[in-house]
Design an enzyme around this catalytic site. Structure first.
Site, PDB file in Angstrom:
ATOM      1  N   GLY A   9       0.910  -1.004   0.402  1.00  0.00           N
ATOM      2  CA  GLY A   9       0.340  -0.061   0.070  1.00  0.00           C
ATOM      3  C   GLY A   9       0.290   1.055   0.056  1.00  0.00           C
TER       4      GLY A   9
ATOM      5  N   CYS B 158       0.806   1.478  13.180  1.00  0.00           N
ATOM      6  CA  CYS B 158      -0.988   1.958  13.306  1.00  0.00           C
ATOM      7  C   CYS B 158      -1.121   2.213  14.659  1.00  0.00           C
ATOM      8  CB  CYS B 158      -1.136   1.349  12.504  1.00  0.00           C
ATOM      9  SG  CYS B 158      -1.038  -0.766  12.537  1.00  0.00           S
TER      10      CYS B 158
END
Length: 428
Positions: A243, A359
């Site tokens: 990503g 994250c």
């Protein structure tokens, strides 16, 4: 299926998760395979009930007086979806697939006041994390938890190599997309209420042509903060499915070189098709094997470390992991992060930038890790995150995002994104 049958199915799925201790996604898939009569709308509604129950497990359990699957699902129906006890009782009486009628105690849960609940319950955070979250967010920690217990939007990144955001929004007009608030190439579709289905954008012509990728706006922001430029030599050390590699390639205009590496071959496997579909020509995938990156030591302008972490920033999307997190798992992730920072530093040339990303919203994985690295690694210093934000995103950094240690922390409460941390470190 009508609502009573959907509630009964959600209770069944949650019971399966509790008994077999398996991920919610697996339990939902198994239920769907065993109940093929259920349509797409039914499966979406049941999934929403299950995930909503887990997002607010602590507060619903307090209101309902129980954390049983039945109590949690009924709590969602009444407290989140707006059903009244009378309406549920009437619906249950007319449906052979309905759960048993509500007890007086369950009916009272519809209007139970959370004012007497502890801050941990009101925030829907695991209680053992309270000191860490108070340290991270101060007086806002309960509000942060409540925002983390909401539904996430569906965010997309327009692929600048092929399409502008306007072209993507036109292609997806039937879903009413909107420009993202911060990420310059971001497109978003806010989550709907109750049984609303998440748009299946991966069957759209634009996706198949590589015009856009599904990527949370927070992930887009930290990828932009990496500051990759045309002609740079960049290593994505924990590339996973790619990503951020795709986002970096678009920022670099397909010029320079990105080396995409991950220690897990299975995580890396999807990257090949994604690179092709996105039209990326400046990425070289390095499969894991001894010495795979030895030729890059001391040569790179940027090394991006999207480190393995507890995933606390993604609790809106994976709420079952919130209640499975343990101090032991946190300690394991911290050890992995510390080792990766040391490894990443080897590949930078003088003046190069190490981009540390998680994250996670926990300071143990964020500012604390960077402080320990700086204390043990001479020749590195923090890059001013305010200036980096202004340069990468062409806006001023919103108030409250900068952390005491010199990074930034995005959260659903502050930025409407998943939780992400980013810190930039420059090698002398």
């Amino acid at each position: 299926m009508r609502l009573p049958g959907r509630l009964a199915a959600a209770i069944e799925v949650l019971a399966d998760v509790k008994q077999r201790k398996r991920p919610v996604s697996e339990a939902l898939k198994s239920w769907g395979l065993n109940n093929r009569f259920a349509g797409a709308g039914d499966r979406a509604a049941i999934g929403n009930l299950v995930y909503d129950a887990l997002r607010r497990r602590a507060s619903h359990a307090f209101a309902m007086g129980s954390d049983s699957p039945r109590a949690l699902v009924l709590g969602v129906a009444m407290r989140d979806w707006g059903e009244t006890p009378a309406a549920l009782d009437a619906a249950f009486a007319e449906d052979n697939h309905a759960p048993a009628a509500l007890s007086p105690e369950e009916a009272a849960g519809a209007t139970a006041d959370l004012g007497g609940a502890s801050p941990v319950v009101q925030s829907d955070f695991p209680d053992w994390l309270a000191p860490s979250l108070q340290r991270a967010f101060g007086a806002d920690w309960v509000a942060e938890g409540q925002a983390m217990a909401g539904r996430p939007s569906l965010d997309l990144r327009a692929n600048a190599l092929k399409a502008a955001p306007e072209k993507v929004m036109k292609s997806l007009a039937r879903f009413s997309p909107q420009p993202a608030a911060i990420a310059p190439f971001g497109v978003t579709m806010p989550a709907g209420p109750r049984d609303a289905r998440t748009p299946n954008v991966t069957t759209d012509e634009g996706y198949l042509k590589g015009w856009f990728e599904v990527q949370d706006q927070g992930s887009q922001i930290v990828a932009a903060l990496a500051g990759a430029r045309e002609g740079d030599q960049v290593l994505d050390l924990c590339a996973g499915a790619g990503g951020k590699t795709l986002a970096l390639a678009a920022t670099m205009g397909n010029k320079g070189q990105i080396f995409a590496y991950d220690s897990d071959r299975s995580r890396l496997a999807p990257i090949y098709d994604r690179l092709k579909r996105n039209g990326v020509r400046n990425a070289q995938v390095r499969a894991p094997h001894p010495g795979a990156l030895d030729d890059l030591v001391g040569k790179l302008d940027r090394v991006v470390v999207d480190a393995p972490c507890t995933g606390t920033g993604t609790w809106r999307r994976r709420p079952d992991t919130k209640w499975k997190l343990t101090p032991e798992l946190l300690a394991q992730r911290q050890a992995e992060q510390a080792a990766l920072l040391v490894e990443a530093a080897r590949y930078l040339k003088s003046g190069g930038t190490l981009v540390y990303i998680t994250c996670s919203i926990l300071p143990e994985e964020n500012d604390d890790q960077v402080a320990a690295f700086l204390a043990s690694t001479p020749g590195f210093s923090s890059v001013d995150i305010t200036s980096a934000w202004r340069q990468a995103l062409i806006t001023e950094i919103p108030p409250g995002l900068a952390t005491p240690g010199g990074g930034i922390c995005l959260t659903p409460h502050r930025t409407g994104t998943d939780g992400f941390y980013c810190h930039l470190l420059r090698k002398a």
